[in-house]
Design a protein around this motif. Sequence first.
Motif, PDB file in Angstrom:
ATOM      1  N   SER A 117      36.052  64.352  70.595  1.00  0.00           N
ATOM      2  CA  SER A 117      37.484  64.110  70.492  1.00  0.00           C
ATOM      3  C   SER A 117      37.768  63.548  69.106  1.00  0.00           C
ATOM      4  O   SER A 117      37.153  62.556  68.698  1.00  0.00           O
ATOM      5  CB  SER A 117      37.944  63.126  71.573  1.00  0.00           C
ATOM      6  N   VAL A 118      38.666  64.195  68.378  1.00  0.00           N
ATOM      7  CA  VAL A 118      38.987  63.783  67.006  1.00  0.00           C
ATOM      8  C   VAL A 118      40.484  63.503  66.942  1.00  0.00           C
ATOM      9  O   VAL A 118      41.298  64.392  67.204  1.00  0.00           O
ATOM     10  CB  VAL A 118      38.603  64.875  65.985  1.00  0.00           C
ATOM     11  N   GLU A 119      40.848  62.278  66.598  1.00  0.00           N
ATOM     12  CA  GLU A 119      42.248  61.886  66.505  1.00  0.00           C
ATOM     13  C   GLU A 119      42.516  61.227  65.162  1.00  0.00           C
ATOM     14  O   GLU A 119      41.695  60.441  64.671  1.00  0.00           O
ATOM     15  CB  GLU A 119      42.627  60.914  67.629  1.00  0.00           C
ATOM     16  N   ALA A 120      43.666  61.539  64.589  1.00  0.00           N
ATOM     17  CA  ALA A 120      44.070  60.899  63.345  1.00  0.00           C
ATOM     18  C   ALA A 120      44.382  59.427  63.595  1.00  0.00           C
ATOM     19  O   ALA A 120      44.915  59.056  64.641  1.00  0.00           O
ATOM     20  CB  ALA A 120      45.287  61.604  62.764  1.00  0.00           C
ATOM     21  N   CYS A 121      44.051  58.592  62.634  1.00  0.00           N
ATOM     22  CA  CYS A 121      44.321  57.156  62.745  1.00  0.00           C
ATOM     23  C   CYS A 121      45.688  56.828  62.151  1.00  0.00           C
ATOM     24  O   CYS A 121      46.117  57.427  61.156  1.00  0.00           O
ATOM     25  CB  CYS A 121      43.251  56.357  61.992  1.00  0.00           C
ATOM     26  N   HIS A 122      46.376  55.874  62.761  1.00  0.00           N
ATOM     27  CA  HIS A 122      47.619  55.360  62.189  1.00  0.00           C
ATOM     28  C   HIS A 122      47.289  54.588  60.921  1.00  0.00           C
ATOM     29  O   HIS A 122      46.380  53.750  60.902  1.00  0.00           O
ATOM     30  CB  HIS A 122      48.334  54.450  63.178  1.00  0.00           C
ATOM     31  N   LEU A 123      48.034  54.847  59.865  1.00  0.00           N
ATOM     32  CA  LEU A 123      47.765  54.196  58.579  1.00  0.00           C
ATOM     33  C   LEU A 123      49.000  53.490  58.037  1.00  0.00           C
ATOM     34  O   LEU A 123      49.109  53.260  56.840  1.00  0.00           O
ATOM     35  CB  LEU A 123      47.274  55.244  57.556  1.00  0.00           C
ATOM     36  N   ALA A 124      49.942  53.131  58.921  1.00  0.00           N
ATOM     37  CA  ALA A 124      51.131  52.402  58.486  1.00  0.00           C
ATOM     38  C   ALA A 124      50.736  51.004  58.023  1.00  0.00           C
ATOM     39  O   ALA A 124      49.858  50.370  58.621  1.00  0.00           O
ATOM     40  CB  ALA A 124      52.141  52.316  59.625  1.00  0.00           C
ATOM     41  N   PRO A 125      51.344  50.490  56.956  1.00  0.00           N
ATOM     42  CA  PRO A 125      51.021  49.132  56.501  1.00  0.00           C
ATOM     43  C   PRO A 125      51.257  48.106  57.597  1.00  0.00           C
ATOM     44  O   PRO A 125      52.192  48.220  58.396  1.00  0.00           O
ATOM     45  CB  PRO A 125      51.982  48.917  55.325  1.00  0.00           C
ATOM     46  N   GLY A 126      50.398  47.114  57.635  1.00  0.00           N
ATOM     47  CA  GLY A 126      50.529  46.058  58.635  1.00  0.00           C
ATOM     48  C   GLY A 126      49.467  46.155  59.696  1.00  0.00           C
ATOM     49  O   GLY A 126      48.277  46.288  59.404  1.00  0.00           O
ATOM     50  N   ARG A 127      49.904  46.096  60.963  1.00  0.00           N
ATOM     51  CA  ARG A 127      48.972  46.023  62.078  1.00  0.00           C
ATOM     52  C   ARG A 127      48.005  47.202  62.104  1.00  0.00           C
ATOM     53  O   ARG A 127      46.817  47.028  62.374  1.00  0.00           O
ATOM     54  CB  ARG A 127      49.736  45.960  63.396  1.00  0.00           C
ATOM     55  N   ALA A 128      48.491  48.422  61.843  1.00  0.00           N
ATOM     56  CA  ALA A 128      47.636  49.602  61.966  1.00  0.00           C
ATOM     57  C   ALA A 128      46.422  49.507  61.042  1.00  0.00           C
ATOM     58  O   ALA A 128      45.287  49.779  61.456  1.00  0.00           O
ATOM     59  CB  ALA A 128      48.436  50.868  61.666  1.00  0.00           C
ATOM     60  N   LEU A 129      46.629  49.123  59.790  1.00  0.00           N
ATOM     61  CA  LEU A 129      45.518  49.049  58.844  1.00  0.00           C
ATOM     62  C   LEU A 129      44.587  47.889  59.163  1.00  0.00           C
ATOM     63  O   LEU A 129      43.367  48.001  58.994  1.00  0.00           O
ATOM     64  CB  LEU A 129      46.058  48.923  57.414  1.00  0.00           C
ATOM     65  N   VAL A 130      45.141  46.773  59.619  1.00  0.00           N
ATOM     66  CA  VAL A 130      44.294  45.634  59.967  1.00  0.00           C
ATOM     67  C   VAL A 130      43.427  45.970  61.177  1.00  0.00           C
ATOM     68  O   VAL A 130      42.221  45.690  61.199  1.00  0.00           O
ATOM     69  CB  VAL A 130      45.148  44.381  60.238  1.00  0.00           C
ATOM     70  N   GLU A 131      44.021  46.582  62.203  1.00  0.00           N
ATOM     71  CA  GLU A 131      43.244  46.921  63.387  1.00  0.00           C
ATOM     72  C   GLU A 131      42.219  48.009  63.085  1.00  0.00           C
ATOM     73  O   GLU A 131      41.134  48.031  63.689  1.00  0.00           O
ATOM     74  CB  GLU A 131      44.180  47.353  64.511  1.00  0.00           C
ATOM     75  N   LEU A 132      42.526  48.920  62.169  1.00  0.00           N
ATOM     76  CA  LEU A 132      41.531  49.913  61.763  1.00  0.00           C
ATOM     77  C   LEU A 132      40.334  49.226  61.111  1.00  0.00           C
ATOM     78  O   LEU A 132      39.181  49.567  61.377  1.00  0.00           O
ATOM     79  CB  LEU A 132      42.166  50.915  60.797  1.00  0.00           C
ATOM     80  N   GLU A 133      40.615  48.237  60.279  1.00  0.00           N
ATOM     81  CA  GLU A 133      39.530  47.469  59.649  1.00  0.00           C
ATOM     82  C   GLU A 133      38.733  46.701  60.695  1.00  0.00           C
ATOM     83  O   GLU A 133      37.496  46.627  60.625  1.00  0.00           O
ATOM     84  CB  GLU A 133      40.110  46.502  58.608  1.00  0.00           C
ATOM     85  N   GLU A 134      39.422  46.148  61.693  1.00  0.00           N
ATOM     86  CA  GLU A 134      38.727  45.376  62.728  1.00  0.00           C
ATOM     87  C   GLU A 134      37.824  46.253  63.584  1.00  0.00           C
ATOM     88  O   GLU A 134      36.885  45.755  64.205  1.00  0.00           O
ATOM     89  CB  GLU A 134      39.760  44.662  63.615  1.00  0.00           C
TER      90      GLU A 134
END
Length: 423
Positions: A117-134
Amino acid sequence: MTDDTPAYTDHAALVPADYTAFEHLLAARRDGHPFIHPKWEMLLSTSSTSSPGTWEYAYALFHSPLRFAFTDSSPAAEDVVRVFFDEDGRALPDRPASPRPDSPLSKDLAEHLPGWSVEACHLAPGRALVELEEQTWGWGGSQWTSTAGPHDASDLTGPAGERLLAVRLLPDAPILVGAAVPDGVRPFDLGQARPPAPLSVGPTAAAATAITSVIAPRYRQAAWQARVGSMTFAIDSLRDLCSARITRPRRAGRRAGETFESEAVRGRAAWRHIETAIAAAPAVAAAIRAFTVAEDRLDPVVRKDLQQLTLTEGALTRLQEIRAGWQEEIAAFVDTPDGSWLRRQAEDLRNQEAWPHAQRLAEGPLTALAAYITPRIGAPVPDREQQMKAALARAGNLPASPSLTSPPAATAAPPPGRHRPTR
């Protein structure tokens, strides 16, 4: 992931004036100037920098004191707004319901990874980028900030539950593929498990090959170690609570019903371990089922544990049902004036109902069976028919009273990484 992640207020309920108030409150806190807003109050603020001192992100928590002016309640997570800010102190509105972005990387990887399963990640500034890093696991440092993210990123889920991240930092940069935090394991429960190091690869086809042949097998072993470690700690903690004594007050004037308060304290202590267990244990139980061979069922001790495993799985299912019912119940009164008090009452009732099932889970064979099959994780599972033939051929050579905890024969070296399971 586990269900104890704070559910902060959705930003859809906010208006531009609220973000202006958040910016003023944060600026006043940073400058040390008093500032009182009639609607909002800052609870805390925090920021993060990487080892060279580069700014990464900043956020603050706010709540409206008007909701609690006439009660003794404290704000629950659902009553708190979490707001991320850029480096200049401007609030970043959250967009949790936004559609997934168009991702050329995700489309290319999906073509080269059948069964994934391949899904694009949300990259909006703020929560999306922080949670991607986490969600990165073993990447060795931050690759982006809450305002400057990668060019493209994909969340990959494999057929055996693998969770990876594929990131293209710049438009023409190579693809960086690394591990993501396994489902059912909180980031702070990863323990000593060592995930595969991220790989930088060029073409998409080469990235797919590296994923399936190099990263995925290593990830399965690391994820197993993390899940078993998280689950074992939770079950051991529940076992300790099972043996704990309940103090019953004897002073004059005390009602017998007040004894429940001591049991309630134990129930609250147990619930966080229950949450951890029901997040990690189902995947462990499924792996035990998958990697159990026919020969194991000829071993009286292993066969007995496998029979008890059914009862343990039933306890896990019941605990999941109790949690789902509790979440549905508290959703009905989260916006009521007595919401915090009702939530506490519902938590105590939930804990009381969950306790006997938690005891059954603590007394079950999950940790022993997990330790028993650990050396098999990552190895191919033999054909079931071949397993049965091998089991029948060896049936006459089994020891008279085999045990999961029996030490290996003196002439045989124990397999690497094998630990004697505790019962």
